[in-house]
Design a protein around this motif. Structure first.
Motif, PDB file in Angstrom:
ATOM      1  N   CYS A  59      41.352  35.702  31.929  1.00 20.03           N
ATOM      2  CA  CYS A  59      40.509  34.479  32.133  1.00 20.03           C
ATOM      3  C   CYS A  59      39.571  34.466  30.861  1.00 20.03           C
ATOM      4  O   CYS A  59      38.382  34.983  30.794  1.00 20.03           O
ATOM      5  CB  CYS A  59      39.717  34.299  33.183  1.00 20.03           C
ATOM      6  SG  CYS A  59      38.882  32.882  33.433  1.00 20.03           S
ATOM      7  N   ARG A  66      37.356  32.378  30.261  1.00 19.29           N
ATOM      8  CA  ARG A  66      35.889  31.789  30.858  1.00 19.29           C
ATOM      9  C   ARG A  66      35.337  33.106  31.463  1.00 19.29           C
ATOM     10  O   ARG A  66      34.023  33.241  31.232  1.00 19.29           O
ATOM     11  CB  ARG A  66      36.267  30.750  31.710  1.00 19.29           C
ATOM     12  CG  ARG A  66      34.932  30.277  32.450  1.00 19.29           C
ATOM     13  CD  ARG A  66      33.910  29.604  31.433  1.00 19.29           C
ATOM     14  NE  ARG A  66      32.850  28.955  31.941  1.00 19.29           N
ATOM     15  CZ  ARG A  66      31.617  28.496  31.453  1.00 19.29           C
ATOM     16  NH1 ARG A  66      31.664  28.703  30.095  1.00 19.29           N
ATOM     17  NH2 ARG A  66      30.885  27.904  32.069  1.00 19.29           N
ATOM     18  N   ARG A  67      36.022  34.053  31.974  1.00 22.51           N
ATOM     19  CA  ARG A  67      35.468  34.765  32.598  1.00 22.51           C
ATOM     20  C   ARG A  67      34.671  35.857  31.638  1.00 22.51           C
ATOM     21  O   ARG A  67      33.502  36.425  31.809  1.00 22.51           O
ATOM     22  CB  ARG A  67      36.204  35.929  33.510  1.00 22.51           C
ATOM     23  CG  ARG A  67      35.534  36.862  34.373  1.00 22.51           C
ATOM     24  CD  ARG A  67      36.149  37.362  35.399  1.00 22.51           C
ATOM     25  NE  ARG A  67      37.480  37.637  35.163  1.00 22.51           N
ATOM     26  CZ  ARG A  67      38.465  38.230  36.302  1.00 22.51           C
ATOM     27  NH1 ARG A  67      38.144  38.138  37.656  1.00 22.51           N
ATOM     28  NH2 ARG A  67      39.505  38.626  36.114  1.00 22.51           N
ATOM     29  N   TYR A 127      32.561  34.819  39.706  1.00 26.25           N
ATOM     30  CA  TYR A 127      31.858  33.463  39.014  1.00 26.25           C
ATOM     31  C   TYR A 127      32.543  32.228  39.578  1.00 26.25           C
ATOM     32  O   TYR A 127      32.381  31.289  39.226  1.00 26.25           O
ATOM     33  CB  TYR A 127      32.252  33.468  37.491  1.00 26.25           C
ATOM     34  CG  TYR A 127      31.610  34.665  36.955  1.00 26.25           C
ATOM     35  CD1 TYR A 127      30.239  34.740  36.897  1.00 26.25           C
ATOM     36  CD2 TYR A 127      32.507  35.618  36.271  1.00 26.25           C
ATOM     37  CE1 TYR A 127      29.561  35.770  36.106  1.00 26.25           C
ATOM     38  CE2 TYR A 127      31.749  36.676  35.672  1.00 26.25           C
ATOM     39  CZ  TYR A 127      30.439  36.690  35.713  1.00 26.25           C
ATOM     40  OH  TYR A 127      29.800  37.872  35.020  1.00 26.25           O
ATOM     41  N   ARG A 128      33.194  32.191  40.745  1.00 25.55           N
ATOM     42  CA  ARG A 128      33.808  31.101  41.320  1.00 25.55           C
ATOM     43  C   ARG A 128      33.103  29.963  41.650  1.00 25.55           C
ATOM     44  O   ARG A 128      33.475  28.798  41.438  1.00 25.55           O
ATOM     45  CB  ARG A 128      34.898  31.339  42.465  1.00 25.55           C
ATOM     46  CG  ARG A 128      34.297  31.874  43.596  1.00 25.55           C
ATOM     47  CD  ARG A 128      35.120  32.515  44.684  1.00 25.55           C
ATOM     48  NE  ARG A 128      34.316  33.177  45.771  1.00 25.55           N
ATOM     49  CZ  ARG A 128      33.921  34.565  45.687  1.00 25.55           C
ATOM     50  NH1 ARG A 128      34.208  35.236  44.637  1.00 25.55           N
ATOM     51  NH2 ARG A 128      33.351  34.871  46.648  1.00 25.55           N
TER      52      ARG A 128
HETATM   53  S1  SF4 Z   1      36.359  31.762  38.808  1.00 21.36           S
HETATM   54 FE1  SF4 Z   1      36.059  31.042  36.778  1.00 21.36          FE
HETATM   55  S2  SF4 Z   1      35.673  32.940  35.475  1.00 21.36           S
HETATM   56 FE2  SF4 Z   1      36.470  33.412  37.405  1.00 21.36          FE
HETATM   57  S3  SF4 Z   1      38.881  33.590  37.131  1.00 21.36           S
HETATM   58 FE3  SF4 Z   1      38.272  31.446  37.737  1.00 21.36          FE
HETATM   59  S4  SF4 Z   1      38.068  30.480  36.106  1.00 21.36           S
HETATM   60 FE4  SF4 Z   1      37.851  32.498  35.427  1.00 21.36          FE
END
Ligand code: SF4
Length: 285
Positions: A21, A23-24, A237-238
């Motif tokens: 991911c 974003r992560r 990070y959800r």
């Molecule tokens: S919560 Fe955000 S950072 Fe975590 S896997 Fe999902 S999209 Fe990626």
């Protein structure tokens, strides 16, 4: 352009985060946000498992440094740890070269950055074999096809060839001399072994370089959220991503991972779930 922290070093964990991911990766390594939520429920059980995993790594490390097993055994109380330790003593990896380097850290330049890895153990017979051993305390044995695709399986052998000459008696370790073994503390008779060769080394080098260059070239708006929503349930990070509040459970995580495999669905689904458990254990250690 993405502004990576000064002297940022890539690792198998950060690269795996990016692949799982983008974003992560941005939240964790570019913005350096603390993990705001736990990854799995129940928290206490999860923490206990991670703590015992870290304790197992410390035990094996001390044993490799020469502390007698009997002395170490007296310190082992918790049931999971006792079982893993017993399995290690009775059915640990066989046929390892005698020269052992536990908890060794290697790093090498990669594109304009550095790539770094900490190995649980590298066992070397100079000029002949170099065996990387990674201890796994995950509750289920990760399938070979998943491990084969993991960044760890690419980064560790690659870096050992690039930067491990001092472990090989001053001579560069050839790709064909490298083996990687994942040894599972709850499945001691089912290690996963991977060979290595020059073609794989060159392919890994090209892939890792392109991955780092890709990340370094991204702008602040170029880190999309994963489209694999099921990963978010186990991501700390959800809440920031508005991808749910409640953490998934261990059973849900494992069921999702193995169901994905059984369905022959995207095996990546399983990677994201599995890596988090293992990565946390690495961080904790
Ligand atoms: S919560 Fe955000 S950072 Fe975590 S896997 Fe999902 S999209 Fe990626």
């Amino acid at each position: 352009m993405a502004v990576l922290p000064t002297n940022f070093q890539f690792s198998q964990a950060s690269l795996q985060d990016y692949v799982d991911c983008p974003r992560r990766f941005q939240l964790r390594y570019v913005l350096q946000l603390a993990w705001p939520a736990q990854e799995v429920e129940p928290a206490l059980e999860n923490e206990q498992h991670l703590r015992q995993g870290a304790a197992f790594h410390r035990l094996v490390h001390r044993h490799a440094l020469g502390i007698p097993a009997e002395d170490l055994s007296r310190t082992v109380q918790e049931p999971d740890l006792r079982r893993w330790w017993h399995n290690y003593l009775e059915r640990g990896p066989r046929d390892l070269p005698e020269t052992r380097y536990p908890e060794v850290i290697l790093s090498a330049p990669l594109a304009d950055y550095r790539l770094v890895a900490r190995y649980d153990l590298v066992a070397v017979d100079a000029g002949k074999r170099a065996v990387i051993v990674d201890w796994k305390t995950s509750r289920k044995r990760t399938k070979r096809e998943i491990l084969a695709e993991r960044l760890q399986t690419k980064v560790y052998p690659y870096l050992l060839v690039c930067a491990g000459a001092h472990l090989g008696g001053g001579r560069a370790i050839a790709p064909e001399q490298v083996e990687m073994t994942y040894w599972f503390a709850d499945y001691p008779e089912e290690p996963a072994r991977f060979g290595y060769d020059t073609a794989q080394y060159e392919a890994d080098g090209a892939y890792l370089t392109s991955l780092v260059e890709e990340i370094a070239g991204l702008g602040d708006e170029d880190f999309p959220l994963t489209t694999q929503d099921q990963r978010c349930k186990f991501c700390p990070y959800r809440s920031l991503c508005q991808r749910g509040v409640r953490a998934g459970t261990w059973d849900e995580a494992l069921d999702a991972a193995y169901q994905a495999l059984e369905d022959e669905a995207d095996a990546d689904d399983a990677f994201g779930i599995d890596i988090d458990f293992e990565q946390i254990a690495e961080v904790e250690y």
